[in-house]
Motif scaffolding. Sequence first.
Motif: not given
Length: 318
Positions: A278-284, A286-308
């Motif tokens: 169910k968790v994966l279906r919810e992620y999918l 949300d992904f399709e919703k952001l893609k339709q609204e055109g906010q996918l790139d903004k969501f990716i930029q706002d994600m926290p970046k990790t530095k190893k």
Amino acid sequence: MLQQCLKIFRFSFAANTPSLATPWSMRPFKTEVSVPIIRFHDAQPTGQSITLDQELFNQPIRRDLVQRLVRYTDLYNKKVTKATLALRDAASSGAKNHPQKKTGRARQGHRQRPGRNKGIKAHGRKIRSLRIDLPRKVRLQAYKVGLTAALIEGKFTVIDTEKLNEGKTKHLVQLMKGFESFTQPLLIVTSVDPDDLFLRASRNLDTLETCTVKEFNIIKILKFKSILITKEAILQLTESLKQRKLTLLGENKIVKKKYSEFPIEEYDPTKPLDLKFKVLREYLEDFEKLKQEGQLDKFIQDMPKTKKVGRINTINHH
């Protein structure tokens, strides 16, 4: 008519095999054995016959294997249910009988030790199971030997069916008059799913005992001198024993498949994803919703970046 048919069948038996006194390494029947099928409602032959499998009903007579299987079956559920008291369970005060030294008497231990008056029994019986071990292959071979010996002795009579039109005991008594010449009591072996009306009618008869293919064992083969077995039960018995399974029809072990036996499907991008969790279906979603609204790139930029750094991952928030 029934007696003439059985006499002809037993005469062909005598020509095919002399007796049970054959060498243990030889098969008693030289050719295939066909048994006539008797109609249960009027005890008359139907004109049909069934050919018995040579792997089950034509095995060398090994009395030693049958004896081992009978002993195994007899002791399977037997237990010693009563036990004597151990030293820790005996009722006593725990005090010494007299001082250890300076009495001129022998040293005394526990008051309830074995050998004293009202003491416990040394090496008494314990609660245990009397079950013995017997290899699976030996059990299967001994069962086949029992079937072969019963066939040679003329115990088996194959009937077409056990189904009745009404579940009345008096109706079954009328049908069983055709089998009065058989040695009483009779054993009727039915299929795994017997007729309910037949079970209800045979419940109060002392001269008749019924069992299914699952309950048919070496004890019943040796106990009864006349066994009526249905055609369907013969087929089920042959099928189950051919697969070398003693737990008959419905109690088989699950065979696990290897990873190489599972089919591997290639990914098809045209088909929608079928996610199990169910968790994966919810992620999918949300992904399709952001893609339709055109906010996918903004969501990716706002994600926290990790530095190893070595073995530690540090998260840099904007």
